[in-house]
Design an enzyme around this catalytic site. Structure first.
Site, PDB file in Angstrom:
ATOM      1  N   ARG A 278      13.640   3.987  12.345  1.00 19.41           N
ATOM      2  CA  ARG A 278      12.424   4.817  12.357  1.00 19.41           C
ATOM      3  C   ARG A 278      11.600   4.537  13.618  1.00 19.41           C
ATOM      4  NH1 ARG A 278       9.569   4.623   6.736  1.00 19.41           N
ATOM      5  NH2 ARG A 278       8.487   6.371   7.717  1.00 19.41           N
TER       6      ARG A 278
ATOM      7  N   ALA B 274       3.207  -0.829   4.786  1.00 19.56           N
ATOM      8  CA  ALA B 274       2.670  -0.789   6.156  1.00 19.56           C
ATOM      9  C   ALA B 274       2.180  -2.164   6.633  1.00 19.56           C
ATOM     10  CB  ALA B 274       1.540   0.232   6.243  1.00 19.56           C
TER      11      ALA B 274
ATOM     12  N   ARG C 141       5.575  11.013  -2.304  1.00 15.20           N
ATOM     13  CA  ARG C 141       5.275  10.693  -0.909  1.00 15.20           C
ATOM     14  C   ARG C 141       6.557  10.671  -0.077  1.00 15.20           C
ATOM     15  NH1 ARG C 141       4.737   4.623   1.163  1.00 15.20           N
ATOM     16  NH2 ARG C 141       4.067   5.078   3.271  1.00 15.20           N
TER      17      ARG C 141
ATOM     18  N   TYR D 125      11.765   8.035   1.272  1.00 15.42           N
ATOM     19  CA  TYR D 125      11.625   6.986   0.260  1.00 15.42           C
ATOM     20  C   TYR D 125      12.331   7.306  -1.060  1.00 15.42           C
ATOM     21  CZ  TYR D 125       8.089   5.463   3.587  1.00 15.42           C
ATOM     22  OH  TYR D 125       7.449   5.062   4.730  1.00 15.42           O
TER      23      TYR D 125
ATOM     24  N   ARG E 184       7.600   0.389  13.579  1.00 16.84           N
ATOM     25  CA  ARG E 184       8.086  -0.162  12.303  1.00 16.84           C
ATOM     26  C   ARG E 184       9.196  -1.188  12.497  1.00 16.84           C
ATOM     27  NH1 ARG E 184       5.792   3.362   8.381  1.00 16.84           N
ATOM     28  NH2 ARG E 184       5.441   5.405   9.315  1.00 16.84           N
TER      29      ARG E 184
ATOM     30  N   ASN F  79       7.795  -5.788  -1.090  1.00 14.92           N
ATOM     31  CA  ASN F  79       7.812  -4.685  -0.129  1.00 14.92           C
ATOM     32  C   ASN F  79       6.381  -4.593   0.400  1.00 14.92           C
ATOM     33  OD1 ASN F  79       7.831  -2.384   1.371  1.00 14.92           O
ATOM     34  ND2 ASN F  79       8.846  -1.106  -0.159  1.00 14.92           N
TER      35      ASN F  79
ATOM     36  N   PRO G 158       0.797  -1.231   0.000  1.00 16.35           N
ATOM     37  CA  PRO G 158       0.000   0.000   0.000  1.00 16.35           C
ATOM     38  C   PRO G 158       0.832   1.286   0.000  1.00 16.35           C
ATOM     39  CG  PRO G 158      -0.048  -1.041   2.158  1.00 16.35           C
ATOM     40  CD  PRO G 158       0.597  -2.026   1.215  1.00 16.35           C
ATOM     41  N   ASN G 159       0.345   2.245  -0.731  1.00 22.85           N
ATOM     42  CA  ASN G 159       0.896   3.605  -0.840  1.00 22.85           C
ATOM     43  C   ASN G 159       2.187   3.687  -1.651  1.00 22.85           C
ATOM     44  OD1 ASN G 159      -1.136   4.948   0.791  1.00 22.85           O
ATOM     45  ND2 ASN G 159      -0.259   3.825   2.513  1.00 22.85           N
TER      46      ASN G 159
ATOM     47  N   HIS H 181       4.094  -4.480   9.199  1.00 24.52           N
ATOM     48  CA  HIS H 181       4.007  -4.352  10.657  1.00 24.52           C
ATOM     49  C   HIS H 181       2.664  -4.814  11.227  1.00 24.52           C
ATOM     50  CE1 HIS H 181       7.344  -1.916   9.398  1.00 24.52           C
ATOM     51  NE2 HIS H 181       6.544  -1.049   8.810  1.00 24.52           N
TER      52      HIS H 181
ATOM     53  N   HIS I  39      12.703  -3.002   1.880  1.00 28.75           N
ATOM     54  CA  HIS I  39      12.182  -1.686   2.271  1.00 28.75           C
ATOM     55  C   HIS I  39      13.101  -0.607   1.738  1.00 28.75           C
ATOM     56  CE1 HIS I  39       9.209  -3.421   4.900  1.00 28.75           C
ATOM     57  NE2 HIS I  39      10.144  -4.266   5.298  1.00 28.75           N
ATOM     58  N   LEU I  40      12.483   0.469   1.296  1.00 26.05           N
ATOM     59  CA  LEU I  40      13.265   1.616   0.821  1.00 26.05           C
ATOM     60  C   LEU I  40      13.992   2.279   1.987  1.00 26.05           C
ATOM     61  CD1 LEU I  40      10.157   2.618  -1.119  1.00 26.05           C
ATOM     62  CD2 LEU I  40      12.315   2.403  -2.333  1.00 26.05           C
ATOM     63  N   SER I  41      13.267   2.494   3.072  1.00 24.79           N
ATOM     64  CA  SER I  41      13.841   3.145   4.259  1.00 24.79           C
ATOM     65  C   SER I  41      14.383   2.076   5.199  1.00 24.79           C
ATOM     66  CB  SER I  41      12.766   3.976   4.966  1.00 24.79           C
ATOM     67  OG  SER I  41      11.709   3.140   5.412  1.00 24.79           O
TER      68      SER I  41
ATOM     69  N   GLU J 191      12.153  -9.881   1.579  1.00 26.38           N
ATOM     70  CA  GLU J 191      11.425  -8.654   1.960  1.00 26.38           C
ATOM     71  C   GLU J 191      12.340  -7.462   1.751  1.00 26.38           C
ATOM     72  OE1 GLU J 191       9.542  -8.737   5.884  1.00 26.38           O
ATOM     73  OE2 GLU J 191      10.167  -6.663   6.179  1.00 26.38           O
TER      74      GLU J 191
ATOM     75  N   ASP K 259       1.104 -15.621   6.669  1.00 23.99           N
ATOM     76  CA  ASP K 259       0.551 -16.962   6.495  1.00 23.99           C
ATOM     77  C   ASP K 259       0.540 -17.376   5.021  1.00 23.99           C
ATOM     78  OD1 ASP K 259       0.185 -17.171   9.195  1.00 23.99           O
ATOM     79  OD2 ASP K 259      -1.999 -16.985   9.164  1.00 23.99           O
TER      80      ASP K 259
HETATM   81  C1  DQA Z   1       8.312   0.889   3.763  1.00 24.27           C
HETATM   82  C2  DQA Z   1       8.431   1.072   5.282  1.00 24.27           C
HETATM   83  C3  DQA Z   1       7.073   0.925   5.951  1.00 24.27           C
HETATM   84  O1  DQA Z   1       7.194   1.124   7.359  1.00 24.27           O
HETATM   85  C4  DQA Z   1       6.103   1.953   5.420  1.00 24.27           C
HETATM   86  O2  DQA Z   1       4.814   1.763   5.965  1.00 24.27           O
HETATM   87  C5  DQA Z   1       6.045   1.997   3.939  1.00 24.27           C
HETATM   88  C6  DQA Z   1       7.283   1.826   3.170  1.00 24.27           C
HETATM   89  C7  DQA Z   1       9.658   1.140   3.056  1.00 24.27           C
HETATM   90  O3  DQA Z   1       9.789   0.696   1.909  1.00 24.27           O
HETATM   91  O4  DQA Z   1      10.548   1.794   3.608  1.00 24.27           O
HETATM   92  O5  DQA Z   1       5.004   2.247   3.349  1.00 24.27           O
HETATM   93  O6  DQA Z   1       7.944  -0.457   3.497  1.00 24.27           O
END
Ligand code: DQA
Length: 145
Positions: free
Chosen positions: A106, A76, A17, A22, A110, A73, A9-10, A79, A99-101, A97, A86
Site C-alpha cells: 500500500r 493507523a 469501511r 479490509y 504504511r 492490530n 482505531p476505525n 505507523h 493487519h488485514l491488508s 502484530e 514503548d
Molecule cells: C490496518 C492497516 C493500517 O495501515 C490502517 O491504518 C488500518 C488497518 C490493517 O489491518 O490492514 O486502519 O491496520
C-alpha cells in the site's frame, strides 16, 4: 494461558469501511472466530477495541500482571505511535502484530511499523484470517517457550 487481543482505531467500522482492502467481515465476526479458536486452543482471551491511543496504552500496561501475550492490530497507530511501542516494551510480554491488508503493498507511509521491531512477529495481508494466524502463532510460541 491468557491472551489480550487489541483492535485499534476505525476497526469498529469493519464490514462497511473500505471493504476492498479490509474485507466484508465485521469486527463482531472476527471476534466470534477468535473466541471459537480460543476454545479449541484452550486459552482465555480478552478482546478490546479503542479509537483512543491513550486507552490502548493503558490496556497494554494492564498486561503486566494479567496476560501472557498480546495480539494487536494497531491500525493507523502502527505507523505513528511510539507510545504503543514503548508500552509493549515496558510490559515485556510477547506480542504479535496483525493487519488485514498487506501494508507493504500500500502507500509508502504504511510501510513503517513502530511496533513490529518489538513484536515477536507480524502477519499482514490475509484479511480476517490474519487474526486467526496471529493467535495461532502467539499461542504456539508461548506453548513452546
Ligand atoms: C490496518 C492497516 C493500517 O495501515 C490502517 O491504518 C488500518 C488497518 C490493517 O489491518 O490492514 O486502519 O491496520
Amino acid at each position: 494461558m491468557k491472551i489480550l487481543i487489541l483492535h485499534g482505531p476505525n476497526l469498529n467500522l469493519l464490514g462497511v469501511r473500505e471493504t476492498d482492502k479490509y474485507g466484508i467481515q465485521t469486527l463482531d465476526d472476527i471476534n466470534k472466530d477468535l473466541k471459537r479458536l480460543a476454545l479449541q486452543l484452550k486459552v482465555e482471551i480478552e478482546i478490546y477495541q479503542s479509537n483512543s491511543e491513550s486507552f490502548l496504552v493503558e490496556k497494554i500496561q494492564s498486561a503486566t500482571n494479567n496476560f501472557d501475550g498480546i495480539l494487536i492490530n494497531p491500525a493507523a497507530y502502527t505507523h505513528t505511535s511510539i507510545a504503543l511501542r514503548d508500552a509493549v516494551v515496558a510490559v515485556k510480554k510477547p506480542c504479535v502484530e496483525v493487519h488485514l491488508s498487506n501494508i507493504y503493498a500500500r502507500e509508502e507511509f504504511r510501510h513503517n511499523s513502530y511496533l513490529a521491531p518489538v513484536c515477536i512477529g507480524q502477519i499482514s495481508g490475509f484479511e480476517h484470517r490474519s487474526y486467526i494466524l496471529g493467535l495461532e502463532a502467539l499461542v504456539n510460541y508461548l506453548k513452546n517457550k
